[in-house]
Design a protein around this motif. Structure first.
Motif, short mmCIF file in Angstrom:
data_model
loop_
_atom_site.label_atom_id
_atom_site.label_comp_id
_atom_site.label_asym_id
_atom_site.label_seq_id
_atom_site.Cartn_x
_atom_site.Cartn_y
_atom_site.Cartn_z
N LEU A 104 0.83 -1.21 0.00
CA LEU A 104 0.00 0.00 0.00
C LEU A 104 0.87 1.26 0.00
N VAL A 105 1.98 1.23 0.74
CA VAL A 105 2.90 2.37 0.72
C VAL A 105 3.48 2.55 -0.68
N ALA A 159 2.61 1.62 13.38
CA ALA A 159 3.97 2.10 13.64
C ALA A 159 4.82 2.15 12.37
N LEU A 160 4.20 2.01 11.22
CA LEU A 160 4.96 1.99 9.96
C LEU A 160 5.33 3.43 9.59
N GLY A 161 6.59 3.78 9.81
CA GLY A 161 7.04 5.16 9.62
C GLY A 161 6.95 5.63 8.18
N THR A 162 7.25 4.75 7.22
CA THR A 162 7.20 5.17 5.81
C THR A 162 5.78 5.55 5.41
N ALA A 163 4.78 4.87 6.00
CA ALA A 163 3.40 5.23 5.70
C ALA A 163 3.06 6.59 6.30
N ARG A 220 -4.15 5.27 0.35
CA ARG A 220 -3.30 4.09 0.48
C ARG A 220 -2.42 4.18 1.72
N TYR A 221 -1.85 5.36 1.98
CA TYR A 221 -1.00 5.51 3.17
C TYR A 221 -1.81 5.30 4.44
N GLY A 263 4.61 9.25 4.15
CA GLY A 263 3.83 9.39 2.93
C GLY A 263 2.55 10.16 3.17
N GLU A 264 1.86 9.83 4.30
CA GLU A 264 0.62 10.54 4.62
C GLU A 264 0.89 12.02 4.83
N LEU A 265 2.00 12.34 5.51
CA LEU A 265 2.34 13.75 5.75
C LEU A 265 2.61 14.49 4.44
#
Length: 795
Positions: free
Chosen positions: A494-495, A523-527, A513-514, A530-532
């Motif tokens: 999804l990321v 806790a998925l930092g890459t997501a 998706r994020y 991406g959301e930010l």
């Protein structure tokens, strides 16, 4: 005005024959034929053997209905200048009017031999648009049937109703024409001639079912006529009977293997039958015979596009544009190819050329909207979509065009590329949409991607990441979904999908998706990162703050994460928080120019110009190519009264990034404000050379040209803007100024009212209000003065 000027010359020298002739022509253009004829007679007295004078005397007499007098002068022209094509052409009409049809036809034929464009300039004289040999054959055949006049009209007593139907047809009154043709059949007029005319009118009106039986009757008598077989094929083609249409086209080609119209239509029918190679050969053969056949070239280009032969397709469109540089359909086709190749800026320019050539071309407006959306110009995209919807609420893709040989019309007989009803043997009763099955099907149909090196979750999505870098987003989507279906971690997939959508500038899709990934793995930092990024792109700063807090606590030592958090706080007007987090980022990376630029942006927003200037200068010292930073610094310097320093920064920004629109516009405005409008022109011309449809740049250029007293050039620039954006405040304002200068105060006030309605608080609205008050006073003053006094005193 011309009459007045030439009249003054003639008063000064009554024996100036060229001035007398020009005065006569000016009077004729103004509609006073009697006065014009008197001056022409005076010119003939001065130069009795001047062919031009006799020609204009003949033309004037003809328009006044004096055929005998016109004939006398035109015969004299033929003696003085035997190869004067215009005089011979007019002589053909006059001879036809006085009943000497055969002589008129000979004169008209000689005129068209001397100047072929005369035949093309009058649609009702052009029997065959693309094949000169067929043109001669059709004209000779009509002459054998008694049509000897240059207008295709015979003696009234022989074909009275046919001729009346012909007159209706030339005016586009097809129902009335059919009524007269039916009366002609009842009165026993030339049966074959009337049947053919009826069949053609039914075909033009889209009444194919009525046309086919008439063509069958005609072909029973003339089974070797390529024209009749071709038109019968078109009627069948439009009914969807492609196999029968193909047979008709083949009969036409068998009767005349150089009949390019039938070859073109044969190519279209082969395509609909699924025979791509045969279609290509038919188009190629037609173009070998007649290289200037534009419909054939456009059809060939569309065929190549449908087969994904993009380079060949572009070459085919280039050939069309070489023959017709402003051909809207060709420019639209070029844009479609470029958009397919993801060259959206070039595609935008091509679609804009199509719209500029044909303002009512709905398909090009839709396509331009798509291209603008892909380069981030969402306001322009919305504008073009609205225009397209006003023209046609449905998007219509580019079509194949059938070619027909008619004397009085050139109808658009187009068929969509995807007609294939005859190949559909059965229909589906029901269809259940299953997302997973559909995604698996896409994966099966996609060519295998190269296996990435490495193992685990990262390698599962490596191929998709490589496809995104290469700009192949469709391939990336398929690779990600296939990896997910094969068991790769869904949260990471999804990321990856979110990253792909962000690369496509679809931030809303990416955000979904994020967020779904964070729901699966909070806790998925890459997501979270991406959301930010997606929220910042969408300018949803309030929602971004909470994510920024989480990111700041999660990656407090990551400079990139801290910069994103700072942008979220700054967007939400939490300036102290923004400066705090950016100060931490600077301590971690004191040599990062982008961090200093971000600090400058926050200080600028807070109104701390001194700190902002200092931060921008430190950033530029670390990275001289920060063009956006230089533009911001220049604005602050200009506001501080340091115009020379500001100009140096803007010049440096353009040297670093040539064609940087924001820098070019700022530099042009700065120079105009300094009274150096002429120095701004070159900067704006350079911008428009790299981006010909940058409307803000064009408006700025128009303003500079206006200030340089180049009124005509400025007027052209503003008119061009309004063809694309009827609500451009700058263009409307200056159009109002130009109209006011011409004393068209009502029109000027209407423009300024529109500006004020569009941007009530804008700079152009403020100027419009000021100028409107002046214009209203002037209108009142001028209205009180007698018209004669105005004429005496001038402007």
């Amino acid at each position: 005005q011309a009459v007045e000027q030439f009249g003054a010359l003639v008063r000064d020298d009554p024996l100036d024959a060229p001035a007398v002739l020009q005065l006569a022509l000016a009077e004729a253009a103004g509609g006073d034929l009697e006065v014009a004829q008197r001056w022409l007679q005076h010119a003939m007295e001065l130069t009795p053997d001047d062919a031009a004078v006799h020609f204009h005397l003949g033309q004037t007499a003809y328009h006044r209905g004096l055929n005998d007098e016109a004939l006398r002068h035109l015969e004299r022209v033929r003696e003085l200048a035997p190869d004067d094509a215009d005089a011979l052409y007019l002589l053909g009409f006059v001879l036809g009017d006085v009943g000497r049809h055969q002589e008129g036809l000979v004169a008209a034929q000689r005129a068209m031999q001397l100047n072929p464009s005369l035949g093309r300039a009058h649609a009702n004289l052009s029997l065959e648009r693309f094949d000169a040999r067929s043109y001669e054959r059709v004209r000779e055949a009509r002459a054998e049937r008694g049509l000897t006049g240059t207008m295709g009209v015979v003696e009234e007593r022989q074909l009275a109703h046919y001729n009346l139907g012909l007159a209706f047809r030339q005016k586009g009154y097809h129902k009335e024409a059919l009524r007269e043709y039916r009366l002609a059949m009842e009165r026993g007029e030339d049966r074959r001639l009337v049947l053919q005319a009826m069949a053609e009118v039914h075909l033009i009106c889209g009444e194919s079912a009525a046309a086919v039986p008439l063509y069958d009757r005609l072909l029973a008598e003339s089974p070797h006529s390529p024209k009749l077989w071709n038109e019968r094929g078109i009627a069948l083609h439009q009914e969807g009977r492609h196999v029968d249409a193909t047979q008709s086209y083949l009969r036409a080609v068998a009767a005349d293997d150089h009949y390019v119209l039938a070859l073109n239509n044969l190519g279209v029918s082969h395509f609909h039958a699924g025979s791509w190679q045969q279609a290509f050969e038919a188009f190629r053969r037609a173009l070998q015979i007649e290289p200037g056949f534009l419909k054939g070239r456009l059809n060939l280009a569309l065929l190549l596009f449908r087969q994904n032969e993009h380079q060949l397709c572009l070459e085919a469109y280039r050939q069309v544009l070489r023959l017709s540089p402003e051909h809207a359909v060709a420019w639209n086709g070029v844009g479609l190819v470029l958009a397919h190749l993801r060259k959206f800026e070039d595609a935008r320019n091509a679609f804009a050329r199509a719209v500029e050539s044909r303002a009512d071309y709905a398909e090009a407006h839709y396509n331009l909207s798509f291209a603008l959306s892909n380069i981030g110009d969402f306001a322009g995209s919305l504008r073009e979509t609205k225009l397209a919807l006003e023209l046609d609420p449905y998007y219509t893709p580019q079509k194949f065009e059938l070619a027909i040989d008619l004397e009085f019309e050139d109808p658009c007989l187009s068929v969509t590329p995807d007609l294939g009803g005859e190949r559909r043997e059965h229909s589906t009763e029901a269809f259940v949409f299953e997302t997973d099955a559909l995604e698996t099907l896409f994966a099966e149909l996609t060519p295998a991607l190269p296996s990435p090196t490495g193992s685990g979750a990262d390698s599962a999505y490596a191929a998709a990441a490589a496809a995104v870098v290469g700009g192949d987003y469709d391939r990336a989507h398929v690779a990600i979904r296939r990896a997910m279906s094969e068991g790769a971690p869904r949260d990471l997939g999804l990321v990856a999908l979110g990253d792909t959508f962000m690369a496509q500038r679809a931030a809303g899709e990416a955000l979904e998706r994020y967020r779904e990934a964070r729901t699966l793995s909070p806790a998925l930092g890459t997501a979270a990162l991406g959301e930010l990024r997606a929220l910042l792109t969408l300018r949803r700063f309030g929602e971004a703050v909470a994510v920024a807090r989480w990111v700041e606590s999660w990656r407090g030592d990551d400079v990139d994460a801290l910069v994103l958090a700072g942008a979220a706080y700054a967007g939400a007007e939490m300036d102290d928080d923004a400066l705090s987090v950016l100060a931490r980022a600077r301590r971690l990376a004191p040599a990062r120019a982008d961090v200093l630029q971000a600090i400058g942006d926050v200080a600028h927003a807070m109104g701390d110009a001194v700190r902002a200037i200092e931060s921008y200068r430190h950033a530029i010292a670390l990275d001289e190519d920060l063009a956006a930073c230089r533009v911001q610094l220049a604005r602050l310097l200009q506001a501080s009264g340091l115009g020379d320093d500001a100009e140096r920064e803007l010049v440096a920004a353009l040297a670093s990034v040539p064609g940087y629109a924001e820098a070019a516009l700022a530099l042009a405005a700065l120079r105009r404000d300094a009274g150096r409008a002429a120095d701004s022109v070159a900067v704006l011309v350079a911008l428009l050379e790299s981006d010909p449809y940058h409307l803000e740049g064009l408006a700025s250029l128009g303003e500079s040209l206006f200030l340089c007293d180049r009124r005509d050039d400025a007027r052209f620039a503003f008119a061009r803007i309004l063809r694309f954006d009827a609500d451009c405040a700058a263009a409307l304002y200056f159009e109002g100024v130009l109209l006011a200068e011409a004393h068209a105060y009502d029109e000027a006030l209407a423009r300024w009212d529109r500006v004020i309605a569009l941007e009530p608080a804008g700079g152009f609205a403020r100027r419009a209000r000021r100028d409107a008050r002046t214009a209203q006073d002037l209108r009142r003053i001028f209205a009180d003065r007698p018209r004669r006094e105005l004429a005496h005193h001038g402007d």
